[in-house]
Design a protein around this motif. Sequence first.
Motif, PDB file in Angstrom:
ATOM      1  N   THR A 255      12.461  -7.173  14.906  1.00 41.92           N
ATOM      2  CA  THR A 255      11.923  -6.549  13.699  1.00 41.92           C
ATOM      3  C   THR A 255      12.511  -5.158  13.585  1.00 41.92           C
ATOM      4  N   LEU A 256      12.589  -4.706  12.359  1.00 42.90           N
ATOM      5  CA  LEU A 256      13.134  -3.377  12.078  1.00 42.90           C
ATOM      6  C   LEU A 256      12.267  -2.713  11.020  1.00 42.90           C
ATOM      7  N   CYS A 257      11.835  -1.491  11.299  1.00 38.23           N
ATOM      8  CA  CYS A 257      11.170  -0.662  10.296  1.00 38.23           C
ATOM      9  C   CYS A 257      12.038   0.566  10.108  1.00 38.23           C
TER      10      CYS A 257
ATOM     11  N   PHE B   1      13.745 -11.928   6.922  1.00 38.77           N
ATOM     12  CA  PHE B   1      12.766 -11.757   5.842  1.00 38.77           C
ATOM     13  C   PHE B   1      12.503 -10.264   5.728  1.00 38.77           C
ATOM     14  N   ALA B   2      12.503  -9.740   4.519  1.00 37.47           N
ATOM     15  CA  ALA B   2      12.402  -8.284   4.378  1.00 37.47           C
ATOM     16  C   ALA B   2      11.509  -7.887   3.208  1.00 37.47           C
ATOM     17  N   ARG B   3      10.970  -6.698   3.360  1.00 39.35           N
ATOM     18  CA  ARG B   3      10.309  -6.001   2.254  1.00 39.35           C
ATOM     19  C   ARG B   3      11.003  -4.657   2.135  1.00 39.35           C
TER      20      ARG B   3
ATOM     21  N   SER C 188      11.204  -2.999   5.809  1.00 36.63           N
ATOM     22  CA  SER C 188      10.865  -3.680   7.063  1.00 36.63           C
ATOM     23  C   SER C 188      11.533  -5.049   7.046  1.00 36.63           C
ATOM     24  N   VAL C 189      12.022  -5.433   8.197  1.00 35.24           N
ATOM     25  CA  VAL C 189      12.792  -6.674   8.281  1.00 35.24           C
ATOM     26  C   VAL C 189      12.333  -7.463   9.513  1.00 35.24           C
ATOM     27  N   THR C 190      12.073  -8.727   9.337  1.00 30.52           N
ATOM     28  CA  THR C 190      11.897  -9.639  10.469  1.00 30.52           C
ATOM     29  C   THR C 190      13.189 -10.423  10.635  1.00 30.52           C
TER      30      THR C 190
END
Lengths: 370, 327
Positions: free
Chosen positions: A264-266, A231-233, A252-254
Amino acid sequence: MPSSSGDSIFRVAVLSVVKHDYVPLGLATHPRFDPVVVADDAAQPEWVHERNQKLADQLNIPYVRDVEAAIRDYDVQVACVSPEAERHADLSVRAADAGLHVVQDKPMSTLVSECDRIVEAVERNGVKFLMWNRDMLPAMLLARRELQSGAIGDVRAVHVDFYFAKDAGPRRGEGPPGAPKIDWLEALKAAHVDGSDGGVGHAPMGELQIEGIYPLSHIQVLTGVKVRRVFARATAHFHQRNVDHGIDDLASVTLELENGIVGTLCIGRIGRAKHDNDGEIKVRILGTTGAMVINEPRPEVRVFYRGRTASDSPGRRAGGDADWLLMENFAQAIDTNSDTILNARVGRDIAATVQAAIDSGRTGHPVEVT
Amino acid sequence: MTRLALVGRGPDDEAYARIAPRAAGSTIAAVTDGAQAGSDSVASAPTLGDLLESHADAIDAVIVQTPTDERASHIETAATAGKHVLVKGPMGRSAGEARDLAEACAGVDVVFMAGQIDRYRPDVAAVRASMDAGQMGQPGLLRSHRWQPPPTGGPTTWRLDPGRSGGIFIHELTREIDVAAWLFDGPPETVFAVARGQDSDQPDAAVVHLGFPNGGMAVLDVTTALPRGEGYWSLGIIGADGAIYADDQHNMQLLYAGGSPAARLTSTGDATVLSQLQAFVAAVDNGADASDSIAAGVLALEVAEAAMASAASGRAAARTEDGYALV
């Protein structure tokens, strides 16, 4: 880490080097890899030839405007591929089809389908493939060593911050009203001067595509499992060129991985003013019996002096053999017919994760990684 | 002078006794449930009802730190008795409960502050001050981590019971959600969450991923599964014009005693609890309208419930006129 068992020297053809030269120069830190020729297709534009020629001059080797002729005439066993991202797959597939082992710059490609083509060619030809990565940095070695020793048990979650404190042309909203869309290729060509041209090419790419493989390979290498769903924004928050082309510079990615692991990734190209160094890059790992917080660029020394400009980061890498270790890993893979730390199939899976994140960011829904 | 009553036992009991005089001369005047702030000169009773019956005139305000499932009744009891209320943690176990409570207290002339303890952390306060000064520009991405050991037993055993505490989303993540909504100056428009449990079906680790208007986003990570000992906290925010990195890793001191060095976190002392108490006492002294605090408390619970639903369903939730709905 023991040295690779073989003593043969691998002759290397550098197939285009239009952006970073750190891949061929990093490769050359290992004495078993000897760049002997730079090559590219004759039909490439002059600016590409100029950059190729520059590296050839620097390494004091010839530049040949014919890829197949260079492979044939210079008795090479390895290709180092670093053109515009949309040409990565083409050159890597041609190199694999010529029986060369391949070291390739990131991103793997702008299209997952092109990554599939690389996987197919590499596996069909039985050659080795290494995506350039940051997993041999000293801090990452420490993280893996601690994990392997059982210091925090099994991995439950990995959280990565990957911010590059670099500018990218005019800020969002800067410039006169009605200004024409920024030309992506020309903007990235101009960015070559400070090495922030990782996305150079005709196809505009956001940060997830350009840099996403680095943090995602951290997650992959630390967990050893695949990402199932994301899931990402994502947004263009800083730079007008990203706004113009509808691509992210902040995301940002879950991630939901196999075995119930969460990630998670920012990530972002956040601008020079946002950090006193190259950027905040951290890896936080939650295990079943403990946790780790890793500052990825360490060790470093911090250098300050009168007249230092904002673009001159005070942090300087201190020690570590990341480039040599990557190439040692590649040599061992060739010598022992084993996998590289980031092979074509894993690289392809990371590209698919990036694409799923982009799709999720656009739709607002979680997306399966296929 | 604001005379405070501590209702229920909490981890900050002793701190309150120590710092109350520094909060505009307030004092702990009464306690229930054997709170550690008690002394011979402090009125004591088993329950809030008992306390109000026997010592109502000695109390101006109540700090409610009872288990989450008992909070609503304690808040309502205190407020309707004309006592100002500071509630630690979420107002209740659900947004509906909190909304009912807010409605019940709406006509009562007391200051009612809904915790929001993390806003008073000195590091978070510095973040907010920098944003208020315009140094960050439009916030883009907030990332926070809070890792801590499981709740301890004894009088706080209720924290181990999700039926009483509300579980990790209500009991823990409402803190992070509140800070995120506060720093973005409004509610998130989308909510996605994942949660995992290590030793039981109850999650002890959760990530809440929020989307705010104008592309804003927040990734909030909480776990209660660290081994016994100190926890870890960090918060970073990337804005259009600036960035802030607050991280326990930056504030570690090294101790060498053979073998690998140990890291010791430099403590901020009582700063968080003191700051919150000062704000509460100041609001009481000024007769401030704390309705924003109540609304924020309700919002945090709405988002936490949406996150719970998201984690259970695997779907994202979007804000509606009535709260959040899965999409």
